[in-house]
Design a protein around this motif. Structure first.
Motif, PDB file in Angstrom:
ATOM      1  N   ARG A   5       0.815  -1.408   0.270  1.00 22.05           N
ATOM      2  CA  ARG A   5      -0.025  -0.244   0.039  1.00 22.05           C
ATOM      3  C   ARG A   5       0.820   1.119   0.160  1.00 22.05           C
ATOM      4  O   ARG A   5       0.478   2.378  -0.705  1.00 22.05           O
ATOM      5  CB  ARG A   5      -0.964  -0.053   1.079  1.00 22.05           C
ATOM      6  CG  ARG A   5      -1.985  -1.129   1.328  1.00 22.05           C
ATOM      7  CD  ARG A   5      -2.844  -1.155   2.240  1.00 22.05           C
ATOM      8  NE  ARG A   5      -3.750  -0.040   2.633  1.00 22.05           N
ATOM      9  CZ  ARG A   5      -4.855   0.092   2.274  1.00 22.05           C
ATOM     10  NH1 ARG A   5      -5.569  -0.905   1.495  1.00 22.05           N
ATOM     11  NH2 ARG A   5      -5.442   1.332   2.262  1.00 22.05           N
TER      12      ARG A   5
ATOM     13  N   LYS B  16       0.698   4.340  -2.717  1.00 24.95           N
ATOM     14  CA  LYS B  16       0.544   5.523  -2.336  1.00 24.95           C
ATOM     15  C   LYS B  16       1.489   6.464  -2.864  1.00 24.95           C
ATOM     16  O   LYS B  16       1.326   7.697  -3.293  1.00 24.95           O
ATOM     17  CB  LYS B  16       0.588   5.704  -0.769  1.00 24.95           C
ATOM     18  CG  LYS B  16       0.174   6.938  -0.133  1.00 24.95           C
ATOM     19  CD  LYS B  16       0.208   6.924   1.305  1.00 24.95           C
ATOM     20  CE  LYS B  16       0.108   8.246   1.754  1.00 24.95           C
ATOM     21  NZ  LYS B  16      -0.061   8.301   3.359  1.00 24.95           N
TER      22      LYS B  16
ATOM     23  N   GLY C 157      -0.906   7.594  -5.963  1.00 27.21           N
ATOM     24  CA  GLY C 157      -1.730   8.107  -4.653  1.00 27.21           C
ATOM     25  C   GLY C 157      -2.591   7.185  -4.081  1.00 27.21           C
ATOM     26  O   GLY C 157      -3.151   6.280  -4.494  1.00 27.21           O
ATOM     27  N   GLU C 158      -3.026   7.653  -2.663  1.00 27.67           N
ATOM     28  CA  GLU C 158      -3.870   6.777  -2.040  1.00 27.67           C
ATOM     29  C   GLU C 158      -5.366   6.603  -2.374  1.00 27.67           C
ATOM     30  O   GLU C 158      -6.001   5.852  -1.704  1.00 27.67           O
ATOM     31  CB  GLU C 158      -3.738   7.133  -0.415  1.00 27.67           C
ATOM     32  CG  GLU C 158      -4.089   8.414  -0.126  1.00 27.67           C
ATOM     33  CD  GLU C 158      -3.847   9.016   1.427  1.00 27.67           C
ATOM     34  OE1 GLU C 158      -3.695   8.017   2.045  1.00 27.67           O
ATOM     35  OE2 GLU C 158      -4.061  10.060   1.500  1.00 27.67           O
ATOM     36  N   GLN C 159      -5.787   7.399  -3.255  1.00 30.84           N
ATOM     37  CA  GLN C 159      -7.035   7.308  -3.773  1.00 30.84           C
ATOM     38  C   GLN C 159      -7.476   6.181  -4.298  1.00 30.84           C
ATOM     39  O   GLN C 159      -8.643   5.678  -4.835  1.00 30.84           O
ATOM     40  CB  GLN C 159      -7.528   8.656  -4.617  1.00 30.84           C
ATOM     41  CG  GLN C 159      -6.757   8.710  -6.075  1.00 30.84           C
ATOM     42  CD  GLN C 159      -5.243   9.369  -5.814  1.00 30.84           C
ATOM     43  OE1 GLN C 159      -4.848   9.449  -4.781  1.00 30.84           O
ATOM     44  NE2 GLN C 159      -5.035   9.932  -7.312  1.00 30.84           N
ATOM     45  N   TYR C 160      -6.361   5.357  -4.922  1.00 29.74           N
ATOM     46  CA  TYR C 160      -6.509   4.112  -5.411  1.00 29.74           C
ATOM     47  C   TYR C 160      -6.565   2.949  -4.713  1.00 29.74           C
ATOM     48  O   TYR C 160      -6.734   1.734  -5.159  1.00 29.74           O
ATOM     49  CB  TYR C 160      -5.582   3.982  -6.502  1.00 29.74           C
ATOM     50  CG  TYR C 160      -5.633   4.849  -7.730  1.00 29.74           C
ATOM     51  CD1 TYR C 160      -6.411   4.887  -8.862  1.00 29.74           C
ATOM     52  CD2 TYR C 160      -4.708   6.044  -7.701  1.00 29.74           C
ATOM     53  CE1 TYR C 160      -6.729   5.760  -9.827  1.00 29.74           C
ATOM     54  CE2 TYR C 160      -4.936   7.026  -8.877  1.00 29.74           C
ATOM     55  CZ  TYR C 160      -5.609   6.933  -9.749  1.00 29.74           C
ATOM     56  OH  TYR C 160      -5.784   7.681 -10.730  1.00 29.74           O
TER      57      TYR C 160
ATOM     58  N   PRO D  38     -10.537   1.188   0.828  1.00 30.60           N
ATOM     59  CA  PRO D  38     -10.515   1.459   2.507  1.00 30.60           C
ATOM     60  C   PRO D  38     -10.163   0.328   3.338  1.00 30.60           C
ATOM     61  O   PRO D  38     -10.677  -0.912   3.198  1.00 30.60           O
ATOM     62  CB  PRO D  38     -11.804   1.986   2.459  1.00 30.60           C
ATOM     63  CG  PRO D  38     -12.279   2.333   1.090  1.00 30.60           C
ATOM     64  CD  PRO D  38     -11.557   1.526   0.218  1.00 30.60           C
TER      65      PRO D  38
ATOM     66  N   SER E  73     -13.665   4.711 -17.320  1.00 30.54           N
ATOM     67  CA  SER E  73     -12.245   4.966 -17.210  1.00 30.54           C
ATOM     68  C   SER E  73     -11.275   4.090 -17.677  1.00 30.54           C
ATOM     69  O   SER E  73     -10.169   3.964 -16.786  1.00 30.54           O
ATOM     70  CB  SER E  73     -12.170   5.318 -15.540  1.00 30.54           C
ATOM     71  OG  SER E  73     -12.666   4.279 -15.055  1.00 30.54           O
TER      72      SER E  73
ATOM     73  N   GLU F 245      -7.529   5.463 -18.063  1.00 35.15           N
ATOM     74  CA  GLU F 245      -7.047   5.865 -16.554  1.00 35.15           C
ATOM     75  C   GLU F 245      -6.463   4.562 -16.304  1.00 35.15           C
ATOM     76  O   GLU F 245      -5.396   4.551 -15.566  1.00 35.15           O
ATOM     77  CB  GLU F 245      -7.909   6.532 -15.677  1.00 35.15           C
ATOM     78  CG  GLU F 245      -7.310   7.018 -14.366  1.00 35.15           C
ATOM     79  CD  GLU F 245      -8.668   7.385 -13.480  1.00 35.15           C
ATOM     80  OE1 GLU F 245      -8.186   7.624 -11.988  1.00 35.15           O
ATOM     81  OE2 GLU F 245      -9.800   7.682 -13.654  1.00 35.15           O
TER      82      GLU F 245
ATOM     83  N   ARG G 269     -14.572   4.016 -10.725  1.00 35.89           N
ATOM     84  CA  ARG G 269     -13.517   4.599  -9.927  1.00 35.89           C
ATOM     85  C   ARG G 269     -12.490   3.304  -9.739  1.00 35.89           C
ATOM     86  O   ARG G 269     -13.094   2.003  -9.573  1.00 35.89           O
ATOM     87  CB  ARG G 269     -14.244   4.804  -8.584  1.00 35.89           C
ATOM     88  CG  ARG G 269     -13.287   5.007  -7.533  1.00 35.89           C
ATOM     89  CD  ARG G 269     -12.807   6.467  -7.298  1.00 35.89           C
ATOM     90  NE  ARG G 269     -11.920   6.756  -6.377  1.00 35.89           N
ATOM     91  CZ  ARG G 269     -12.296   7.065  -5.030  1.00 35.89           C
ATOM     92  NH1 ARG G 269     -13.541   7.293  -4.495  1.00 35.89           N
ATOM     93  NH2 ARG G 269     -11.303   7.209  -4.313  1.00 35.89           N
TER      94      ARG G 269
ATOM     95  N   TYR H  72      -9.598   0.944  -8.184  1.00 35.96           N
ATOM     96  CA  TYR H  72      -8.864   0.590  -7.151  1.00 35.96           C
ATOM     97  C   TYR H  72      -7.868  -0.705  -7.459  1.00 35.96           C
ATOM     98  O   TYR H  72      -7.944  -1.478  -8.309  1.00 35.96           O
ATOM     99  CB  TYR H  72      -9.907   0.015  -6.128  1.00 35.96           C
ATOM    100  CG  TYR H  72     -10.901   0.971  -5.493  1.00 35.96           C
ATOM    101  CD1 TYR H  72     -10.516   1.833  -4.508  1.00 35.96           C
ATOM    102  CD2 TYR H  72     -12.068   1.429  -6.199  1.00 35.96           C
ATOM    103  CE1 TYR H  72     -11.383   2.690  -4.039  1.00 35.96           C
ATOM    104  CE2 TYR H  72     -13.183   2.206  -5.681  1.00 35.96           C
ATOM    105  CZ  TYR H  72     -12.776   2.836  -4.621  1.00 35.96           C
ATOM    106  OH  TYR H  72     -13.481   3.977  -4.266  1.00 35.96           O
TER     107      TYR H  72
END
Length: 293
Positions: free
Chosen positions: A68, A72, A76-79, A82, A231, A234, A259, A261
């Protein structure tokens, strides 16, 4: 039945030794004589990597918790999915403050029995679940499959949010095989659809064209009208960024209603034991992998 299978596998490996065992299993699985000293095919290079790359160079990247940090830093941690809980030993009371549904896994090892989807905590025997995953922590996964990088980091139980689409369905797995060459990169997109139901798998190119060969062709093909996510570009960009430090790696991603992940990084796809549908395809992918020649 699985315990008997694994017992026999480990017994044969012990008698023959890991390399002789791999040679014989390769013959049976891929149906041609391998060259592990001068590997050319995709499957040969996977086996070569298992025995010739320093495990410490990959250990933090295959561990599902320590990787992780890499994700990050790279994208980036948006990927990141949670994280709900991380424990080096799990107890039934640890689940009390968790939502009704979640994913539980161990940080070491690939997907399989050590990953479980819980869709109703109230109907789950949490004591049995705790005991099951505490036992997984004691298993040296890497030793059993000669991928010793899995046995270096301290294994932990990870609990993540269970990711669904808005309609409640589970996402497809996008496993992007990325071969970074001196002047370009080759990308093979492996789509695993309905993995926990009627598992279907197909390979595609970057133009979303289905390829004429498969990996592990025992699965049904992905339907012809497969709905690709908006997406998509992306997703390819993220996978390439995560792969840029390696000549070959499989980057696993999920796409939840557009989105993206991160799933995991895999350096030895199928541990070398998932055959391609033809020998020519095996050597074609091997030619994309510009390493170990």
């Amino acid at each position: 039945m699985k315990k008997i299978k694994f017992f026999l596998r480990d017994l044969i490996r012990f008698i023959l030794g890991p390399k002789n065992y791999s040679f014989i299993r390769f013959l049976v699985t891929h149906k041609y004589i391998p060259s592990f000293e001068y590997p050319s095919s995709f499957s040969e290079k996977i086996i070569y990597r298992k025995f010739n790359v320093e495990p410490e160079t990959l250990s933090k990247l295959v561990d599902k918790f320590t990787v992780r940090n890499y994700v990050k830093e790279k994208v980036g941690e948006q990927y990141l999915i949670p994280l709900l809980l991380v424990k080096d030993h799990i107890f039934s009371e640890d689940f009390h403050n968790l939502p009704s549904e979640f994913v539980i896994k161990t940080s070491n090892g690939g997907g399989g029995e050590n990953v479980k989807l819980i869709t109703n905590k109230e109907k789950t025997d949490l004591t049995a679940l705790s005991n099951q995953f505490n036992q997984y922590l004691k298993i040296n996964v890497g030793k059993a499959v000669d991928e010793h990088f899995y046995d270096i980091e301290t294994p932990q139980v990870i609990i993540e949010k269970l990711m669904r689409h808005k309609d409640g369905s589970f996402p497809s797995d996008y496993k992007l095989h990325i071969f970074n060459q001196s002047d370009d990169s080759k990308v093979i997109i492996q789509v695993d659809e309905d993995r926990f139901g009627n598992h279907k798998r197909s390979l595609f190119d970057l133009n979303k064209n289905k390829l004429e060969f498969d990996i592990q062709p025992k699965y049904d093909s992905v339907r012809s009208d497969y709905n690709w996510p908006d997406s998509f570009d992306e997703m390819i960009e993220v996978a390439k960024k995560l792969s840029e430090d390696f000549k070959y790696v499989r980057v696993d991603l999920y796409n939840i209603d557009g989105r993206i992940y991160f799933g995991e990084l895999t350096f030895c796809h199928g541990s070398g034991w998932e055959p391609l549908s033809s020998k020519d395809a095996d050597f074609l992918l091997g030619s994309y992998w510009e390493e170990f020649n």
